[in-house]
Scaffold this motif. Structure first.
Motif, short mmCIF file in Angstrom:
data_model
loop_
_atom_site.label_atom_id
_atom_site.label_comp_id
_atom_site.label_asym_id
_atom_site.label_seq_id
_atom_site.Cartn_x
_atom_site.Cartn_y
_atom_site.Cartn_z
N MET A 130 0.86 -1.19 0.00
CA MET A 130 0.00 0.00 0.00
C MET A 130 0.89 1.24 0.00
SD MET A 130 -3.23 -1.07 0.43
CE MET A 130 -4.42 -0.74 1.69
N PRO A 131 0.40 2.38 -0.52
CA PRO A 131 1.22 3.60 -0.55
C PRO A 131 1.64 4.04 0.85
CG PRO A 131 -0.84 3.88 -1.78
CD PRO A 131 -0.93 2.57 -1.11
N ASP A 173 0.59 5.73 5.93
CA ASP A 173 0.34 4.81 4.83
C ASP A 173 -1.14 4.48 4.79
OD1 ASP A 173 -0.02 3.08 6.93
OD2 ASP A 173 1.68 1.77 6.44
N LEU A 174 -1.49 3.57 3.92
CA LEU A 174 -2.87 3.08 3.89
C LEU A 174 -2.87 1.69 4.48
CD1 LEU A 174 -4.22 4.10 0.35
CD2 LEU A 174 -4.13 5.43 2.45
N GLY A 190 -6.37 5.81 6.06
CA GLY A 190 -5.06 6.40 6.26
C GLY A 190 -4.60 6.05 7.67
N TRP A 218 -3.56 14.04 2.29
CA TRP A 218 -3.01 12.97 1.43
C TRP A 218 -3.93 11.76 1.46
CZ3 TRP A 218 -1.31 7.99 2.67
CH2 TRP A 218 -0.68 7.28 1.61
N ALA A 219 -4.41 11.38 2.67
CA ALA A 219 -5.30 10.21 2.77
C ALA A 219 -6.59 10.46 1.97
CB ALA A 219 -5.61 9.92 4.24
N ARG A 220 -7.12 11.67 2.07
CA ARG A 220 -8.32 12.01 1.27
C ARG A 220 -8.02 11.84 -0.22
NH1 ARG A 220 -8.49 16.43 4.65
NH2 ARG A 220 -9.94 16.07 6.35
N SER A 221 -6.84 12.29 -0.63
CA SER A 221 -6.50 12.21 -2.06
C SER A 221 -6.36 10.76 -2.52
CB SER A 221 -5.19 12.97 -2.34
OG SER A 221 -4.07 12.21 -1.88
N GLN A 222 -6.18 9.84 -1.56
CA GLN A 222 -6.09 8.41 -1.87
C GLN A 222 -7.46 7.74 -1.80
OE1 GLN A 222 -3.01 6.76 -2.59
NE2 GLN A 222 -2.28 8.87 -2.68
N GLY A 223 -8.51 8.54 -1.56
CA GLY A 223 -9.87 8.00 -1.51
C GLY A 223 -10.34 7.60 -0.12
N CYS A 224 -9.55 7.91 0.90
CA CYS A 224 -9.94 7.50 2.27
C CYS A 224 -11.00 8.45 2.84
CB CYS A 224 -8.73 7.55 3.20
SG CYS A 224 -7.45 6.40 2.72
#
Ligand SMILES: CC(C)(COP(=O)(O)OP(=O)(O)OC[C@H]1O[C@@H](n2cnc3c(N)ncnc32)[C@H](O)[C@@H]1OP(=O)(O)O)[C@@H](O)C(=O)NCCC(=O)NCCS
Length: 154
Positions: free
Chosen positions: A49-50, A70-71, A85, A112-118
């Motif tokens: 995961m990123p 990370d995720l 996140g 950043w977590a929002r930008s990953q869809g979280c």
């Protein structure tokens, strides 16, 4: 505080990050931190995961803190249907604490977590780390679980 810039960590930050990681996670040696950081910062870490490291840089280029996020596919108390996140490490140098730097690092990590869809963030801390618990609470995190760990000699 206004001079603090939050940015992604670079390979050139490694030595300063090693020192801060040693303060946060003293059970690992400087060599272990150096190796792990090299893999992360070169994008070669064996992760599925990123994962990113954010650093707080002061105007004199010295680092005042970092946050590793990370995720995770699931976390206690969170909806298991989507990744969250996860705050893996969060540290601000003692002489920079209580000035809003931890809050600033966390805000960028949450973006950043929002930008990953979280839609959720999660974290953990030791039961005796009262400062960390107070800071989590101040920044909107609720306790969802407490663990008891056991061992037995066989
Ligand atoms: C946790 C840590 C990163 C916070 O960094 P910081 O830069 O001092 O935090 P901030 O100044 O941004 O404070 C954020 C909020 O927490 C509160 N807070 C900070 N330190 C606090 C303390 N010692 N006691 C109570 N509340 C505290 C602040 O009041 C602030 O809330 P407010 O803006 O509503 O006033 C820092 O204390 C640290 O590195 N601790 C040692 C390592 C650690 O425990 N990391 C967390 C492991 S999960």
């Amino acid at each position: 505080m206004s001079d603090i810039c939050i940015r992604l960590a670079q390979l050139s930050d490694r030595d300063q990050l090693v020192r801060m990681r040693e303060a946060l996670w003293p059970k690992s040696s400087a060599d272990e931190h150096t190796l792990e950081l090299a893999l992360i910062l070169e994008g070669k870490a064996p992760v599925t995961m990123p994962l990113i490291i954010l650093v707080a840089e002061a105007s004199d280029r010295a680092l005042a803190g970092f946050l590793e996020i990370d995720l995770r596919s699931h976390a206690d108390g969170c909806n298991p249907s989507r990744p969250v996140g996860y705050i893996e490490g969060w540290y601000v140098a003692e002489n920079h604490r209580h000035m809003g730097i931890g809050r600033k690092l966390l805000a960028v990590a949450e973006d950043w977590a929002r930008s990953q869809g979280c839609v959720e963030m999660a974290s953990d801390t030791w039961v005796d780390n009262e400062v960390s618990q107070r800071v989590h609470k101040a920044l909107g995190y609720e306790v969802v679980d407490r663990c008891v760990h056991y061992r037995k000699t066989l």
